[in-house]
Write a protein that holds these residues in place. Structure first.
Motif, mmCIF file in Angstrom:
data_model
loop_
_atom_site.group_PDB
_atom_site.id
_atom_site.type_symbol
_atom_site.label_atom_id
_atom_site.label_comp_id
_atom_site.label_asym_id
_atom_site.label_seq_id
_atom_site.Cartn_x
_atom_site.Cartn_y
_atom_site.Cartn_z
ATOM 1 N N ALA A 108 0.826 -1.215 0.000
ATOM 2 C CA ALA A 108 0.000 0.000 0.000
ATOM 3 C C ALA A 108 0.858 1.262 0.000
ATOM 4 C CB ALA A 108 -0.928 -0.008 1.205
ATOM 5 N N ALA A 109 2.073 1.163 0.527
ATOM 6 C CA ALA A 109 2.962 2.329 0.596
ATOM 7 C C ALA A 109 3.756 2.550 -0.690
ATOM 8 C CB ALA A 109 3.922 2.173 1.773
ATOM 9 N N GLN A 110 3.668 1.615 -1.643
ATOM 10 C CA GLN A 110 4.436 1.736 -2.877
ATOM 11 C C GLN A 110 3.712 2.633 -3.882
ATOM 12 O OE1 GLN A 110 7.578 0.292 -2.710
ATOM 13 N NE2 GLN A 110 6.683 -0.008 -0.668
ATOM 14 N N PRO A 111 4.447 3.354 -4.705
ATOM 15 C CA PRO A 111 3.794 4.202 -5.710
ATOM 16 C C PRO A 111 3.053 3.402 -6.769
ATOM 17 C CG PRO A 111 6.184 4.190 -6.013
ATOM 18 C CD PRO A 111 5.911 3.520 -4.706
ATOM 19 N N VAL A 112 3.518 2.172 -7.025
ATOM 20 C CA VAL A 112 2.877 1.278 -7.992
ATOM 21 C C VAL A 112 2.786 -0.108 -7.358
ATOM 22 C CG1 VAL A 112 3.042 0.218 -10.276
ATOM 23 C CG2 VAL A 112 3.814 2.567 -9.944
ATOM 24 N N ARG A 113 1.646 -0.747 -7.505
ATOM 25 C CA ARG A 113 1.490 -2.089 -6.965
ATOM 26 C C ARG A 113 2.168 -3.121 -7.867
ATOM 27 N NH1 ARG A 113 -4.799 -2.848 -4.933
ATOM 28 N NH2 ARG A 113 -4.708 -1.386 -3.169
ATOM 29 N N PRO A 114 2.572 -4.258 -7.309
ATOM 30 C CA PRO A 114 3.106 -5.336 -8.149
ATOM 31 C C PRO A 114 2.059 -5.815 -9.152
ATOM 32 C CG PRO A 114 3.561 -5.749 -5.827
ATOM 33 C CD PRO A 114 2.604 -4.599 -5.874
ATOM 34 N N ASP A 115 2.539 -6.197 -10.321
ATOM 35 C CA ASP A 115 1.639 -6.793 -11.318
ATOM 36 C C ASP A 115 1.328 -8.236 -10.980
ATOM 37 O OD1 ASP A 115 1.442 -4.654 -13.487
ATOM 38 O OD2 ASP A 115 3.606 -4.803 -13.207
ATOM 39 N N MET A 116 2.277 -8.912 -10.351
ATOM 40 C CA MET A 116 2.074 -10.304 -9.964
ATOM 41 C C MET A 116 2.981 -10.643 -8.786
ATOM 42 S SD MET A 116 4.179 -12.512 -12.805
ATOM 43 C CE MET A 116 4.361 -13.890 -11.687
ATOM 44 N N ILE A 117 2.610 -11.715 -8.093
ATOM 45 C CA ILE A 117 3.383 -12.220 -6.972
ATOM 46 C C ILE A 117 3.826 -13.644 -7.311
ATOM 47 C CG2 ILE A 117 3.243 -12.975 -4.555
ATOM 48 C CD1 ILE A 117 1.289 -10.655 -4.087
ATOM 49 N N HIS A 118 5.056 -13.974 -6.963
ATOM 50 C CA HIS A 118 5.568 -15.337 -7.152
ATOM 51 C C HIS A 118 5.926 -15.878 -5.780
ATOM 52 C CE1 HIS A 118 8.130 -18.161 -9.886
ATOM 53 N NE2 HIS A 118 7.639 -18.810 -8.839
ATOM 54 N N ALA A 119 5.183 -16.895 -5.337
ATOM 55 C CA ALA A 119 5.349 -17.463 -3.999
ATOM 56 C C ALA A 119 6.203 -18.718 -4.058
ATOM 57 C CB ALA A 119 3.988 -17.790 -3.392
ATOM 58 N N HIS A 120 7.178 -18.804 -3.152
ATOM 59 C CA HIS A 120 8.098 -19.928 -3.095
ATOM 60 C C HIS A 120 7.864 -20.713 -1.804
ATOM 61 C CE1 HIS A 120 10.429 -18.404 -6.571
ATOM 62 N NE2 HIS A 120 9.989 -17.236 -6.117
ATOM 63 N N TYR A 121 7.417 -21.944 -1.942
ATOM 64 C CA TYR A 121 6.989 -22.828 -0.867
ATOM 65 C C TYR A 121 5.563 -22.479 -0.420
ATOM 66 C CZ TYR A 121 11.343 -25.461 -0.129
ATOM 67 O OH TYR A 121 12.419 -26.293 -0.281
ATOM 68 N N ALA A 122 4.939 -23.460 0.262
ATOM 69 C CA ALA A 122 3.507 -23.383 0.536
ATOM 70 C C ALA A 122 3.126 -22.255 1.489
ATOM 71 C CB ALA A 122 3.011 -24.718 1.086
#
Length: 209
Positions: A108-122
């Motif tokens: 929320a504090a970033q000027p632009v949100r991530p386009d996608m998230i890549h999660a490593h491990y469950a």
């Protein structure tokens, strides 16, 4: 494109990783860093952030530094969760909610949100699912290793090991929720993942180390 990776396990830093420092500081970190460096060479990637846990420990002062600049495109961000200590992967489920809240606040504090998230491990996928619920950002899942495979190798049911039972349940949820699943080999994609109820080969892509 702005890609946010989530990696909760082990002792992660941008250079001179102390592989073997803990049981969870291993090949998945090398895979992640190699992946990030390769993606940074793509002109389509504007910003890549790896979000991991911040902790105080005799393992080293680097892991308590909130932000580490790796390159002009890549940054490691360390966020505090409920426990201030280093934790093995078996204990990370207790940090999912607090880490998710910290990550949502950071986004929320970033000027632009991530386009996608890549999660490593469950457990990272559990975080990503909570972030998606709050912010609508889709996530990709890489398991790196699978609980059902470990259970088969151990030769006893997962109910004998509560942490493994939790891990398998979290992996099922991750496979059901992820927009895309990344495997490191055809065996993982076609044999190992196929042991899960949420298995969908159409959403799996193989990306070798």
């Amino acid at each position: 494109m702005f890609v946010l990776h989530i990696a909760l396990q082990g002792c992660l830093r941008g250079d001179d990783v102390a592989y073997g420092l803990t049981a969870d500081t291993g090949g998945h970190i090398r895979y992640l860093l190699d992946l990030v460096r390769a993606c940074a060479r793509d002109a389509a990637a504007d910003r890549i952030v790896i979000a991991t846990r911040l902790f105080e420990s005799s393992l080293g002062a680097d892991y308590a530094v909130p932000e580490e600049v790796v390159s002009d495109k890549v940054t490691i961000v360390r966020l505090a969760s409920a426990s201030p200590d280093y934790l093995p992967k078996e204990a990370l489920r207790g940090e999912v909610q607090s880490f998710s809240e910290a990550l949502v606040a950071w986004i929320a504090a970033q000027p632009v949100r991530p386009d996608m998230i890549h999660a490593h491990y469950a457990d990272a996928a559990a975080v990503a699912a909570l972030v998606e619920d709050r912010l609508g950002i889709p996530f990709v899942f890489t398991a790196h290793s699978l609980g059902r495979v470990k259970v088969r190798a151990m030769g006893r049911p997962p109910t004998d090991t509560p942490s493994l039972a939790h891990r398998i349940a979290a992996e099922e949820t991750a496979l059901a929720r992820a927009a895309l699943v990344v495997a490191s080999s055809r065996d993982e994609a076609e044999v190992q993942y196929a042991t899960y109820a949420a298995y969908d080969p159409g959403r799996i892509r193989v990306l070798p180390p």
